[in-house]
Structures are given as C-alpha cells and as structure tokens.
Design an enzyme around this catalytic site. Structure first.
Site, PDB file in Angstrom:
ATOM      1  CB  THR A   1      -2.744   3.511  12.408  1.00  0.00           C
ATOM      2  OG1 THR A   1      -2.502   2.901  11.426  1.00  0.00           O
ATOM      3  CG2 THR A   1      -3.209   2.432  13.627  1.00  0.00           C
TER       4      THR A   1
ATOM      5  N   GLY B   1     -10.547   0.978  -7.603  1.00  0.00           N
ATOM      6  CA  GLY B   1     -11.552   0.458  -6.911  1.00  0.00           C
ATOM      7  C   GLY B   1     -11.025  -0.912  -6.315  1.00  0.00           C
TER       8      GLY B   1
ATOM      9  CG  ASP C   1      -3.550   5.669   0.574  1.00  0.00           C
ATOM     10  OD1 ASP C   1      -3.193   4.659   1.336  1.00  0.00           O
ATOM     11  OD2 ASP C   1      -4.910   5.789   0.518  1.00  0.00           O
TER      12      ASP C   1
ATOM     13  CE1 TYR D   1     -10.203   5.981   5.586  1.00  0.00           C
ATOM     14  CE2 TYR D   1     -10.752   8.224   5.687  1.00  0.00           C
ATOM     15  CZ  TYR D   1     -10.032   7.352   5.868  1.00  0.00           C
ATOM     16  OH  TYR D   1      -8.465   7.462   5.942  1.00  0.00           O
TER      17      TYR D   1
HETATM   18  C1  GLA Z   1      -7.583   4.804   2.696  1.00  0.00           C
HETATM   19  C2  GLA Z   1      -6.873   6.065   3.183  1.00  0.00           C
HETATM   20  C3  GLA Z   1      -5.698   5.965   4.180  1.00  0.00           C
HETATM   21  C4  GLA Z   1      -5.877   5.175   5.330  1.00  0.00           C
HETATM   22  C5  GLA Z   1      -6.753   3.756   4.901  1.00  0.00           C
HETATM   23  C6  GLA Z   1      -6.864   2.965   5.967  1.00  0.00           C
HETATM   24  O1  GLA Z   1      -6.771   4.018   1.864  1.00  0.00           O
HETATM   25  O2  GLA Z   1      -6.960   6.596   1.967  1.00  0.00           O
HETATM   26  O3  GLA Z   1      -5.441   7.391   4.425  1.00  0.00           O
HETATM   27  O4  GLA Z   1      -6.764   5.781   6.014  1.00  0.00           O
HETATM   28  O5  GLA Z   1      -7.624   3.811   4.183  1.00  0.00           O
HETATM   29  O6  GLA Z   1      -5.777   2.669   6.738  1.00  0.00           O
END
Ligand code: GLA
Length: 389
Positions: free
Chosen positions: A35, A121, A171, A221
């Site tokens: 999201t 990882g 993150d 992604y």
């Molecule tokens: C990874 C990306 C985040 C987020 C998550 C999925 O961790 O670094 O920014 O998009 O995937 O929620």
C-alpha cells in the site's frame, strides 16, 4: 554480532581514534502490504535487531566503510561517484550519502565500521537499517541535524537511484522513526505517522523466516507497481478525482471495477481492501481487540496470495500451520513477498506449541527449518550514548 560497545572498540583498533555510535532497527510489517507506493496506510513495528555503525569524520572527502559481518572494507569519494547498480553493499552507504548531499547537507569524508544482526534476505529490511544508521551517522559526525522523515526519504532515494529498487517509504520510515512498544500507523501520502500502543502482555508478534528468497521479488515488485498505476489510469475514466489507489473507497471500487481487466482488477482490489484492513487493524489494536486484529491478518494474507499474487508456497505453508495451532490469532506474509517471513499473533501460553508445530510441520513439508523470532516493538534510529566515553 558484536555488542554496541565492542563496535566502538573495534573502530578504535582499526582506525586509531574514537568514534560515535549510531543504530537503526530492522522491521516487521503487521499489516498494510504494498500500500505504501499507492499512497496508502501501513502498520509496521521495529524489531529488536539492529545495525550498528561506529563513525568518525575525516578531513578529506573519502568515505571508508568496513563491514564486520563480511570482513570487507570498501570506499568511495564524495566528489567522484561510483557508477550505481553494481550489486555491492557499498551502494546503500554511498547512495544515502549522495541523497543527503542532494538534499543540501554538507558532508565531509568519514570512517565507518558497521555490524548488524538483522538477517539479510528475511524480509526484515536489513537494507533500510543500513541506510538509516549510516545516514544518521554521516549527518551527525558532520555536526548536522537531519529529521526522521528527511532521513527516511534519503534512504528511499538511495534505493531508487543507487540500488535500483523502486521501493515505497515504509521500511526507511519505520527504521528512522519507530517508537518502543508501539507500531506506527503511517500515512504514506502525507508522511505523518501515529504511534499505536502494542499491549503484548497476553499475546506476542512472532516472525517466522521461510529461509527461502525467490529471485522474482524485485522484477515482480516493479510489475505490481506498474499494474497499480495502470489501474488508476483506467479508474479515472469513472473517478476523475483520483491520483492514487489510496483515493478509491471500497464502495467506489465495487461500483466501478468493471472497467478493469484481469489481473489489474485483482491487484487494485488488494490495495483498496488492504487500506481498509490496515485502518481497521489500528482501531482493533487501540481497542485491545486481538481477535479482530488476527482476523484481519489472515484476510490480508489471502488477499496477497490470491489477488496480489506475491506469496510463495513456503509462506503459505507457514500461515496454514499457524492457523491450525490453538491460541494463534492471526498470521500473514510480511514485506514484499516471494519469500522472506511471516508474522503471527500468538497467545503467550501457546508460544511453545506454536514454535514446535511450526518447526516440525514446516520441515515435514519443505525439508527446511524456519527461523523463529519473538520480538517486542523496538525504537527507531538513534545515537547510542556510551557509558565509558
Ligand atoms: C518492500 C518495500 C516496501 C513495501 C513492501 C511491501 O519491503 O521496500 O516499500 O512496498 O515491500 O509492503
């Protein structure tokens, strides 16, 4: 992993002078997956695993960084950029330094010694912990203050421009700004966050690492990001006011989703419903309603598995085993997906049964043992004050 003090001592031995010590944590996302880059809501907490950086400034413009885990020293010159996207860990360090300078911070060179116990990882954001701890260290040893949001944006910019991953802000944001004993409800559009108290006296959040990372993760992604953007374009024919999936309510989505072809429809349905679940989860936690929190975690997992299609057989196995253990309230994959970890909400009295069932069941089905971590919610990035210096 060395103790924090030992990182300082190792720095003195290697570089012959004293250092200041900084740290930033890894994270687990409780709910709100994929999201963030859709302008929506996420609900991560920091875990009690961290990257520690000892740092001291230099008179020139060279940054030398020694990784204790890899026993490797690499360096770069702030005036002569290395080419990006070479696939080396130094890119996180160099990327964040350049991002800070591009945001107006004046940096001198520095010597850095880095150690970490955030597993790489495992989907626990070891790279954000590295970016944020190094970014804070570089700013502070140059006598500059940097606020948490700017630091997070610099970390994200490092991923985009230097590492080549088009990640969202979650993150780096939580690594910079997490609060002990709280999850953070982050509005990824306004970049405002509300701490949500986590009362873990009766139940704990448990991270279970599949120990499998599929190669698909970064290419898929970016495919998901593009599918979401395409969904917005198509939905704008009916909902001209929207700029991101964040703007679409569940009711509006149900009314207009007919304009979307498969799989765009399912990708968008995940995002729209996940935003609702995330807000619902924050309400449930505030009200102490752990059963509701758990229910939303399962729903999130099935939506990620069936609509967003970012789960993996190993993640699904861990969730289904968890679901069969009495006292488990909820479980879901966490992070980007295609491997990495699950997070489960487990009643304290059921923890031992949970760990046994998960280890045995997962080994039976996959031939591997999961790595299990029970963690309280930790604090965000900070300078570590040393008692003996
Ligand atoms: C990874 C990306 C985040 C987020 C998550 C999925 O961790 O670094 O920014 O998009 O995937 O929620």
């Amino acid at each position: 992993m060395m103790e924090r003090e030992a990182v300082g001592r190792a720095f003195r031995e290697r570089y012959g002078r004293a250092a200041r010590i900084f740290r930033a944590p890894g994270r687990v996302n409780l709910i709100g997956e994929h999201t963030d880059y859709n302008g929506g809501f996420v609900l991560p907490m920091a875990i009690e695993r961290e990257t520690v950086v000892a740092a001291a400034p230099r008179a020139d413009r060279t940054v030398r960084a020694y990784s204790a885990g890899l026993n490797e020293e690499l360096s770069f010159d702030l005036d002569h950029p290395n080419p990006p996207r070479r696939g080396v860990w130094l890119e996180y360090v160099e990327g964040v330094a350049r991002a800070l300078e591009s945001r107006g911070l004046k940096l001198s060179g520095a010597d850095l010694l880095i150690d970490s116990d955030v597993p790489a990882g495992a989907g626990l954001s070891s790279s954000a912990a590295l970016e944020i701890s190094v970014g804070l260290a570089l700013a502070r040893v140059n006598g500059q203050e940097v606020d948490g949001v700017t630091l997070a944006l610099a970390g994200q910019q490092a991923e985009h421009t230097y590492v080549g991953t088009l990640c969202g802000i979650m993150d780096q944001f939580v690594a910079a700004l997490a609060k002990e004993r709280h999850a953070l409800l982050i509005d990824c559009r306004s970049l405002e966050a509300e701490p949500v108290p986590l009362d873990t006296t009766s139940a704990a959040f448990v991270v279970s690492d599949t120990r499998v990372k599929h190669e698909l993760s970064s290419s898929e992604y970016n495919v998901r990001r593009a599918e979401c953007a395409r969904g917005v374009e198509l939905l704008r024919e009916r909902l001209p006011g929207i700029t991101q999936l964040r703007d679409v309510s569940v009711a509006d989505f149900q009314k207009h989703s007919g304009v979307l072809p498969d799989p765009i429809l399912r990708r968008c349905r995940h995002i729209v419903t996940e935003n609702e679940r995330t807000l619902g989860a924050a309400r449930a936690l505030r009200a102490g309603d752990l059963a509701e929190m758990g229910r939303l975690m399962y729903e999130s997992h099935y939506s990620l598995r069936d609509d967003y299609e970012v789960s993996s057989p190993e993640l699904d196995v861990l969730v289904e085993i968890a679901r069969g253990v009495p006292g488990v309230l909820g479980a879901r994959m966490t992070g980007g997906g295609f491997g990495g970890s699950t997070v489960s909400l487990v009643r304290r009295e059921a923890l031992a049964d949970f760990e046994r069932a998960l280890s045995e069941g997962y080994e039976r089905e996959t031939g591997r043992r999961p790595a299990i971590l029970v963690s309280e919610a930790g604090a965000g990035a900070a300078e570590v004050m040393m008692s003996d210096e």
